[in-house]
Design a protein around this motif. Structure first.
Motif, PDB file in Angstrom:
ATOM      1  N   MET A  34       0.845  -1.192   0.000  1.00 46.71           N
ATOM      2  CA  MET A  34       0.000   0.000   0.000  1.00 46.71           C
ATOM      3  C   MET A  34       0.882   1.244   0.000  1.00 46.71           C
ATOM      4  O   MET A  34       2.008   1.217   0.516  1.00 46.71           O
ATOM      5  CB  MET A  34      -0.930  -0.006   1.217  1.00 46.71           C
ATOM      6  N   ALA A  35       0.356   2.318  -0.563  1.00 48.87           N
ATOM      7  CA  ALA A  35       1.164   3.522  -0.700  1.00 48.87           C
ATOM      8  C   ALA A  35       0.293   4.768  -0.682  1.00 48.87           C
ATOM      9  O   ALA A  35      -0.923   4.704  -0.872  1.00 48.87           O
ATOM     10  CB  ALA A  35       1.964   3.481  -1.998  1.00 48.87           C
ATOM     11  N   TRP A  36       0.963   5.884  -0.455  1.00 48.11           N
ATOM     12  CA  TRP A  36       0.360   7.202  -0.575  1.00 48.11           C
ATOM     13  C   TRP A  36       1.084   7.979  -1.673  1.00 48.11           C
ATOM     14  O   TRP A  36       2.313   7.983  -1.740  1.00 48.11           O
ATOM     15  CB  TRP A  36       0.476   7.973   0.736  1.00 48.11           C
ATOM     16  N   PHE A  37       0.285   8.616  -2.492  1.00 47.00           N
ATOM     17  CA  PHE A  37       0.784   9.550  -3.490  1.00 47.00           C
ATOM     18  C   PHE A  37       0.083  10.885  -3.269  1.00 47.00           C
ATOM     19  O   PHE A  37      -0.923  10.949  -2.567  1.00 47.00           O
ATOM     20  CB  PHE A  37       0.487   9.048  -4.907  1.00 47.00           C
ATOM     21  N   ARG A  38       0.593  11.917  -3.891  1.00 47.66           N
ATOM     22  CA  ARG A  38      -0.072  13.219  -3.780  1.00 47.66           C
ATOM     23  C   ARG A  38       0.060  13.975  -5.092  1.00 47.66           C
ATOM     24  O   ARG A  38       0.985  13.732  -5.884  1.00 47.66           O
ATOM     25  CB  ARG A  38       0.485  14.046  -2.631  1.00 47.66           C
ATOM     26  N   GLN A  39      -0.858  14.893  -5.286  1.00 42.79           N
ATOM     27  CA  GLN A  39      -0.819  15.718  -6.485  1.00 42.79           C
ATOM     28  C   GLN A  39      -1.260  17.136  -6.136  1.00 42.79           C
ATOM     29  O   GLN A  39      -2.349  17.340  -5.580  1.00 42.79           O
ATOM     30  CB  GLN A  39      -1.707  15.139  -7.580  1.00 42.79           C
ATOM     31  N   SER A  40      -0.414  18.085  -6.484  1.00 44.48           N
ATOM     32  CA  SER A  40      -0.710  19.496  -6.292  1.00 44.48           C
ATOM     33  C   SER A  40      -1.160  20.082  -7.626  1.00 44.48           C
ATOM     34  O   SER A  40      -0.817  19.548  -8.684  1.00 44.48           O
ATOM     35  CB  SER A  40       0.537  20.242  -5.802  1.00 44.48           C
ATOM     36  N   PHE A  47       5.090  10.252  -5.585  1.00 42.33           N
ATOM     37  CA  PHE A  47       5.127   9.255  -4.514  1.00 42.33           C
ATOM     38  C   PHE A  47       5.409   9.944  -3.188  1.00 42.33           C
ATOM     39  O   PHE A  47       6.226  10.871  -3.120  1.00 42.33           O
ATOM     40  CB  PHE A  47       6.217   8.226  -4.824  1.00 42.33           C
ATOM     41  N   VAL A  48       4.742   9.458  -2.130  1.00 40.34           N
ATOM     42  CA  VAL A  48       4.973   9.985  -0.786  1.00 40.34           C
ATOM     43  C   VAL A  48       5.564   8.919   0.131  1.00 40.34           C
ATOM     44  O   VAL A  48       6.639   9.107   0.700  1.00 40.34           O
ATOM     45  CB  VAL A  48       3.669  10.536  -0.175  1.00 40.34           C
ATOM     46  N   ALA A  49       4.858   7.804   0.266  1.00 40.73           N
ATOM     47  CA  ALA A  49       5.309   6.758   1.180  1.00 40.73           C
ATOM     48  C   ALA A  49       4.649   5.449   0.803  1.00 40.73           C
ATOM     49  O   ALA A  49       3.586   5.444   0.168  1.00 40.73           O
ATOM     50  CB  ALA A  49       4.978   7.123   2.622  1.00 40.73           C
ATOM     51  N   ALA A  50       5.263   4.336   1.209  1.00 42.36           N
ATOM     52  CA  ALA A  50       4.707   3.024   0.922  1.00 42.36           C
ATOM     53  C   ALA A  50       5.084   2.058   2.024  1.00 42.36           C
ATOM     54  O   ALA A  50       6.074   2.259   2.751  1.00 42.36           O
ATOM     55  CB  ALA A  50       5.194   2.508  -0.435  1.00 42.36           C
ATOM     56  N   ILE A  51       4.329   0.968   2.107  1.00 49.18           N
ATOM     57  CA  ILE A  51       4.548  -0.031   3.129  1.00 49.18           C
ATOM     58  C   ILE A  51       4.195  -1.394   2.568  1.00 49.18           C
ATOM     59  O   ILE A  51       3.265  -1.527   1.765  1.00 49.18           O
ATOM     60  CB  ILE A  51       3.709   0.297   4.389  1.00 49.18           C
ATOM     61  N   ASN A  52       4.983  -2.409   2.952  1.00 45.86           N
ATOM     62  CA  ASN A  52       4.691  -3.736   2.423  1.00 45.86           C
ATOM     63  C   ASN A  52       3.558  -4.392   3.207  1.00 45.86           C
ATOM     64  O   ASN A  52       2.999  -3.814   4.142  1.00 45.86           O
ATOM     65  CB  ASN A  52       5.952  -4.592   2.409  1.00 45.86           C
ATOM     66  N   TRP A  53       3.256  -5.646   2.874  1.00 44.80           N
ATOM     67  CA  TRP A  53       2.027  -6.272   3.370  1.00 44.80           C
ATOM     68  C   TRP A  53       1.994  -6.447   4.890  1.00 44.80           C
ATOM     69  O   TRP A  53       0.929  -6.400   5.496  1.00 44.80           O
ATOM     70  CB  TRP A  53       1.825  -7.633   2.698  1.00 44.80           C
ATOM     71  N   THR A  58       9.203  -0.077   4.876  1.00 45.52           N
ATOM     72  CA  THR A  58       8.577   1.205   4.550  1.00 45.52           C
ATOM     73  C   THR A  58       9.499   2.021   3.652  1.00 45.52           C
ATOM     74  O   THR A  58      10.733   1.841   3.674  1.00 45.52           O
ATOM     75  CB  THR A  58       8.256   2.008   5.815  1.00 45.52           C
ATOM     76  N   TYR A  59       8.909   2.899   2.888  1.00 46.49           N
ATOM     77  CA  TYR A  59       9.643   3.709   1.925  1.00 46.49           C
ATOM     78  C   TYR A  59       9.059   5.122   1.957  1.00 46.49           C
ATOM     79  O   TYR A  59       7.847   5.297   2.089  1.00 46.49           O
ATOM     80  CB  TYR A  59       9.499   3.119   0.519  1.00 46.49           C
ATOM     81  N   PHE A  60       9.949   6.100   1.813  1.00 45.43           N
ATOM     82  CA  PHE A  60       9.505   7.490   1.850  1.00 45.43           C
ATOM     83  C   PHE A  60      10.200   8.288   0.756  1.00 45.43           C
ATOM     84  O   PHE A  60      11.354   8.020   0.404  1.00 45.43           O
ATOM     85  CB  PHE A  60       9.832   8.125   3.208  1.00 45.43           C
ATOM     86  N   SER A  61       9.500   9.279   0.266  1.00 45.76           N
ATOM     87  CA  SER A  61      10.139  10.216  -0.645  1.00 45.76           C
ATOM     88  C   SER A  61      11.059  11.127   0.151  1.00 45.76           C
ATOM     89  O   SER A  61      10.887  11.297   1.369  1.00 45.76           O
ATOM     90  CB  SER A  61       9.091  11.053  -1.378  1.00 45.76           C
ATOM     91  N   ASP A  62      12.010  11.713  -0.527  1.00 44.05           N
ATOM     92  CA  ASP A  62      12.915  12.640   0.146  1.00 44.05           C
ATOM     93  C   ASP A  62      12.149  13.835   0.720  1.00 44.05           C
ATOM     94  O   ASP A  62      12.563  14.413   1.726  1.00 44.05           O
ATOM     95  CB  ASP A  62      13.979  13.131  -0.828  1.00 44.05           C
ATOM     96  N   PRO A 106       5.377  -3.133  -2.530  1.00 41.00           N
ATOM     97  CA  PRO A 106       5.012  -1.764  -2.921  1.00 41.00           C
ATOM     98  C   PRO A 106       6.013  -1.204  -3.919  1.00 41.00           C
ATOM     99  O   PRO A 106       7.139  -1.680  -4.031  1.00 41.00           O
ATOM    100  CB  PRO A 106       5.055  -1.000  -1.599  1.00 41.00           C
ATOM    101  N   SER A 107       5.582  -0.201  -4.620  1.00 37.50           N
ATOM    102  CA  SER A 107       6.394   0.460  -5.637  1.00 37.50           C
ATOM    103  C   SER A 107       6.283   1.969  -5.443  1.00 37.50           C
ATOM    104  O   SER A 107       5.312   2.456  -4.863  1.00 37.50           O
ATOM    105  CB  SER A 107       5.902   0.075  -7.032  1.00 37.50           C
ATOM    106  N   GLN A 108       7.267   2.682  -5.944  1.00 39.53           N
ATOM    107  CA  GLN A 108       7.215   4.128  -5.899  1.00 39.53           C
ATOM    108  C   GLN A 108       6.690   4.722  -7.196  1.00 39.53           C
ATOM    109  O   GLN A 108       6.717   5.942  -7.383  1.00 39.53           O
ATOM    110  CB  GLN A 108       8.602   4.689  -5.581  1.00 39.53           C
ATOM    111  N   VAL A 109       6.225   3.872  -8.071  1.00 40.21           N
ATOM    112  CA  VAL A 109       5.719   4.277  -9.380  1.00 40.21           C
ATOM    113  C   VAL A 109       4.209   4.118  -9.406  1.00 40.21           C
ATOM    114  O   VAL A 109       3.678   3.023  -9.201  1.00 40.21           O
ATOM    115  CB  VAL A 109       6.357   3.434 -10.499  1.00 40.21           C
ATOM    116  N   GLY A 110       3.533   5.199  -9.688  1.00 38.10           N
ATOM    117  CA  GLY A 110       2.082   5.178  -9.627  1.00 38.10           C
ATOM    118  C   GLY A 110       1.423   4.184 -10.562  1.00 38.10           C
ATOM    119  O   GLY A 110       0.442   3.529 -10.188  1.00 38.10           O
ATOM    120  N   ARG A 111       1.946   4.032 -11.757  1.00 38.55           N
ATOM    121  CA  ARG A 111       1.294   3.145 -12.725  1.00 38.55           C
ATOM    122  C   ARG A 111       1.392   1.673 -12.320  1.00 38.55           C
ATOM    123  O   ARG A 111       0.739   0.820 -12.918  1.00 38.55           O
ATOM    124  CB  ARG A 111       1.890   3.334 -14.116  1.00 38.55           C
ATOM    125  N   ASP A 112       2.193   1.363 -11.312  1.00 38.53           N
ATOM    126  CA  ASP A 112       2.300  -0.019 -10.831  1.00 38.53           C
ATOM    127  C   ASP A 112       1.117  -0.404  -9.946  1.00 38.53           C
ATOM    128  O   ASP A 112       0.965  -1.575  -9.597  1.00 38.53           O
ATOM    129  CB  ASP A 112       3.581  -0.215 -10.038  1.00 38.53           C
TER     130      ASP A 112
END
Length: 126
Positions: A34-40, A47-53, A58-62, A106-112
């Motif tokens: 699962m992940a969070w993305f954002r759009q301004s 990409f904002v952050a992601a977490i595995n099952w 966990t993964y975070f954007s800079d 999880p992936s940091q790429v939205g299309r995934d």
């Protein structure tokens, strides 16, 4: 059919905190990344952050690293819930935040990602 519902967005002053929640219901969501993305406005989704099952990775954007945490409910819970805690919020954090889910890691790429929520607005004011 997998469904996602975000909540927790709103107005906050710069320097404040928010906790976003996402509930994912449907078949086998408990084993998904699962992940969070954002759009301004005027910007591409990022990409904002992601977490595995099981929450073990966990993964975070800079942009949010060091001031955000991501967590989820225990594996096996359905609906699966993921949380994004954001602290020391900045004006540039203003965006619509989307929850997403995909099979496997999880992936940091939205299309995934296979499924997306409707989004929740976060507005940071000075």
């Amino acid at each position: 059919q997998v469904q996602l519902m975000e909540s927790g967005g709103g107005w906050v002053q710069a320097g404040g905190s928010l906790r976003l929640s996402c509930a994912a219901s449907g078949p086998t969501v408990t084993s998904h990344g699962m992940a969070w993305f954002r759009q301004s406005p005027g910007k591409e989704r990022e990409f904002v952050a992601a977490i595995n099952w099981n929450g073990g990775r966990t993964y975070f954007s800079d942009a949010v690293k060091g001031r955000s945490t991501i967590s989820r409910t225990d594996p096996g819970n359905n609906p699966a819930k993921v949380y994004l805690q954001m602290n020391s919020l900045k004006l540039e954090d203003t965006a619509i935040y989307y929850c997403a889910i995909r099979r496997g890691e999880p992936s940091q790429v939205g299309r995934d990602y296979h499924y997306w929520g409707q989004g929740t607005q976060v507005t940071v004011s000075s």
